[in-house]
Design an enzyme around this catalytic site. Structure first.
Site: not given
Ligand code: PDD
Length: 287
Positions: A36, A55, A104, A151
Site C-alpha cells: 500500500y 516505493r 488458498r 510497505k
C-alpha cells in the site's frame, strides 16, 4: 479516525465507497499479500507522487506482483479520485494485492490480475495547541519481520505495537532492534543532540519514508547539518529533541518519552524551524 470520503477506486473504476466489494479469496485478505501507499494531497494535488511511485514499484518488484499501469495512468486515476472527492487537503490510500484465486495456496498462481483499491479522507492539520503539547512516545522492542522496507499490507505487528503504546498512554511507539533505533510503528524518527540532527539510514529494518526525505531536504534548505547514521537506543534518552515524521502526521515533536519529559518537555526550537519550513515546502509545491 477520519471517515473515508464518498468515492473510492476499485480496479480502475470510481464508485461509491459504500458499494465497494472484493472477494474473500483475494490474497490480500487471505495472506496479506500486497502493498500500500499513503499519499498526502494538498490543494487537491498529490504531494511527492514520484517518490511514492518509486516505493510502490520497488514493493511490487520485491513481491513479484504485476504492476498493471504505467505511472501516467496511475497519476490519472489518483487525480480522478481526488477530484471526485472534492479536492483540498486529503490523505489518499492505495492498495495493490496480488489478486484473487479460487482457493488458498501459499504459492500464488502465475500471471494473476492484481486488485487495486484506493480511498481518501480529509487530512486534519494538527492544531496549534496539539503542536504545543507535542506527542508522547514509548520505546518498544521491534517485533516486526526483516523486510520492513516493503510497505506490506500485513500490519499485525504495528497494530499490536500501537495498541501496547496506547495501553501505556502514548501516541506512538519508537521501535528498538538489537539496541538500535529502527523507526516508529508508523513513522520515521529524527533525534537532535547538541544541535546535531540525526536519522537512521535506509535498510531492511525500516520503511523508506517519503516524509523523512522531505524533512531531510528542509533541513538542508535551512543550512542545518544532518547525520544519517545508526542511532543507539541509549542516545534517545539524552536527546534534546525527537521528532516523528509520516505522510499523515508530517513532522511532530515528541515531548514525553517513556513517561518522562524529553528535554524541556516542550517542542524544541529546531523542530519549530523545520516545521515552519516544511509548511512552506507544502504550500510552494501545491501552488
Ligand atoms: N505509515 N515507517 C513506517 C513503519 C510507516 O508505517 C510509515 C508511514 C513511515 C513514514 O513513511 P511516509 O513518510 O512515507 O509516510 C515510516 C503510513 C502513514 C501509514 O501506514 O498510514
Amino acid at each position: 479516525m477520519a471517515d473515508a470520503l464518498s468515492t473510492c477506486l476499485l480496479d480502475g473504476a470510481l464508485l461509491p465507497t459504500s458499494s465497494a466489494r472484493i472477494s474473500p479469496f483475494d490474497r490480500g485478505f487471505l495472506f496479506g499479500d500486497g502493498i500500500y501507499e499513503v499519499v498526502p494531497c494538498y490543494g487537491g494535488r498529490p504531494f511527492r507522487l514520484p517518490a511514492h511511485f518509486d516505493r510502490l514499484e520497488a514493493g511490487l518488484d520485491a513481491l513479484g506482483i504485476h504492476n498493471p499501469y504505467p505511472r501516467a495512468r496511475w497519476a490519472e486515476l489518483i487525480q480522478a479520485l481526488i477530484t471526485a472527492n472534492g479536492g483540498g487537503d486529503m490523505g489518499l490510500y492505495l492498495e495493490i494485492t496480488r489478486g484473487t484465486e479460487q482457493g488458498r495456496d501459499f504459492l500464488p498462481q502465475p500471471g494473476m490480475n492484481p486488485t487495486i483499491f484506493g480511498f481518501c479522507w480529509r487530512l486534519e492539520v494538527a492544531r496549534p495547541e496539539q503542536l504545543e503539547r507535542g506527542i508522547s512516545v514509548v520505546t518498544l522492542e521491534d517485533i516486526r519481520w526483516l523486510r520492513c522496507d516493503i510497505k506490506s499490507i500485513a500490519l499485525l505487528a504495528p497494530v499490536m505495537l500501537r495498541m501496547e503504546a496506547k495501553r501505556r498512554g502514548a501516541d506512538e511507539a519508537i521501535l528498538v532492534r538489537q539496541g538500535r533505533l529502527a523507526e516508529g510503528s508508523s513513522s520515521a524518527v529524527f533525534v537532535v543532540n547538541d544541535g546535531r540532527i540525526a536519522t537512521a539510514p535506509a535498510s531492511n529494518e525500516r520503511l523508506p519514508s517519503i516524509t523523512r526525505l522531505v524533512v531531510g531536504e528542509v533541513i538542508v534548505a535551512l543550512g542545518l547539518p544532518l547525520e544519517v547514521r545508526e542511532i543507539h537506543h541509549d542516545e534517545i534518552y539524552t536527546s534534546d529533541e525527537i521528532w516523528i515524521a509520516s505522510a499523515t502526521r508530517e513532522v511532530m515533536p515528541v515531548t514525553l518519552l517513556d513517561g518522562r519529559a524529553l528535554g524541556t518537555g516542550k517542542p524544541g526550537p529546531i523542530w519549530r524551524r523545520v516545521f515552519d519550513e516544511y509548511q512552506a515546502f507544502k504550500k510552494r509545491e501545491a501552488a
